[in-house]
Write a protein that holds these residues in place. Structure first.
Motif, PDB file in Angstrom:
ATOM      1  N   ILE A   1      31.939  36.429  50.327  1.00 25.49           N
ATOM      2  CA  ILE A   1      30.936  36.712  49.303  1.00 25.49           C
ATOM      3  C   ILE A   1      30.039  35.494  49.063  1.00 25.49           C
ATOM      4  O   ILE A   1      28.853  35.630  48.820  1.00 25.49           O
ATOM      5  CB  ILE A   1      31.584  37.217  47.992  1.00 25.49           C
ATOM      6  CG1 ILE A   1      30.553  37.841  47.063  1.00 25.49           C
ATOM      7  CG2 ILE A   1      32.344  36.136  47.295  1.00 25.49           C
ATOM      8  CD1 ILE A   1      30.047  39.170  47.514  1.00 25.49           C
TER       9      ILE A   1
ATOM     10  N   MET B   1      31.629  45.886  51.601  1.00 27.26           N
ATOM     11  CA  MET B   1      31.008  44.585  51.399  1.00 27.26           C
ATOM     12  C   MET B   1      30.928  43.821  52.719  1.00 27.26           C
ATOM     13  O   MET B   1      29.899  43.251  53.071  1.00 27.26           O
ATOM     14  CB  MET B   1      31.802  43.767  50.386  1.00 27.26           C
ATOM     15  CG  MET B   1      31.290  42.349  50.209  1.00 27.26           C
ATOM     16  SD  MET B   1      32.359  41.312  49.215  1.00 27.26           S
ATOM     17  CE  MET B   1      33.741  41.078  50.307  1.00 27.26           C
TER      18      MET B   1
ATOM     19  N   SER C   1      28.649  45.300  46.284  1.00 29.48           N
ATOM     20  CA  SER C   1      29.720  46.220  46.670  1.00 29.48           C
ATOM     21  C   SER C   1      31.060  45.476  46.723  1.00 29.48           C
ATOM     22  O   SER C   1      31.121  44.263  46.594  1.00 29.48           O
ATOM     23  CB  SER C   1      29.408  46.866  48.015  1.00 29.48           C
ATOM     24  OG  SER C   1      29.334  45.886  49.016  1.00 29.48           O
ATOM     25  N   HIS C   2      32.104  46.236  46.951  1.00 28.76           N
ATOM     26  CA  HIS C   2      33.457  45.660  46.987  1.00 28.76           C
ATOM     27  C   HIS C   2      34.207  46.213  48.189  1.00 28.76           C
ATOM     28  O   HIS C   2      33.894  47.283  48.703  1.00 28.76           O
ATOM     29  CB  HIS C   2      34.226  46.010  45.708  1.00 28.76           C
ATOM     30  CG  HIS C   2      33.537  45.560  44.474  1.00 28.76           C
ATOM     31  ND1 HIS C   2      33.497  44.245  44.088  1.00 28.76           N
ATOM     32  CD2 HIS C   2      32.840  46.244  43.539  1.00 28.76           C
ATOM     33  CE1 HIS C   2      32.808  44.135  42.977  1.00 28.76           C
ATOM     34  NE2 HIS C   2      32.397  45.340  42.618  1.00 28.76           N
ATOM     35  N   GLY C   3      35.211  45.462  48.625  1.00 34.12           N
ATOM     36  CA  GLY C   3      36.098  45.937  49.680  1.00 34.12           C
ATOM     37  C   GLY C   3      35.469  45.908  51.050  1.00 34.12           C
ATOM     38  O   GLY C   3      34.670  45.042  51.387  1.00 34.12           O
TER      39      GLY C   3
END
Length: 98
Positions: free
Chosen positions: A4, A68, A63-65
């Motif tokens: 990230i 991403m 976003s996540h996970g």
């Protein structure tokens, strides 16, 4: 550096280069500086690629996970393609090949 954090570096860089190439494209088209359309077309490709990279990098941050990582991977690939296109355009202009 986490994934990230890496995406947070791509976003401002891609956005700055998007603005820069957009100003160049506007100058080329508006002032009629290109002898042919190859320079303007390649600059347009750079604008599109940097815009896509910026969008995907932003989506990666939001976003996540697994999604991403997918967004970030594509943002990196498209950013690299845009840089390569800009380098090719610079070489063409420096050596007056267009």
């Amino acid at each position: 550096m986490t994934r990230i954090d890496h995406s947070r570096h791509i976003l401002p860089t891609a956005a700055n280069l998007l603005g820069f190439t957009f100003v160049i494209l506007t100058s080329i088209r508006g002032l009629g500086l290109a002898r042919n359309t190859t320079v303007a077309d390649l600059t347009g490709v750079c604008v599109i690629l940097f815009a896509l990279s910026t969008l995907l990098s932003f989506m990666s941050i939001r976003s996540h996970g697994r999604s991403m990582l997918n967004y970030e991977l594509w943002a990196e690939r498209i950013f690299l393609a845009a840089l390569i296109t800009c380098v090719a355009l610079s070489i063409l202009l420096v050596f007056d090949l267009v």
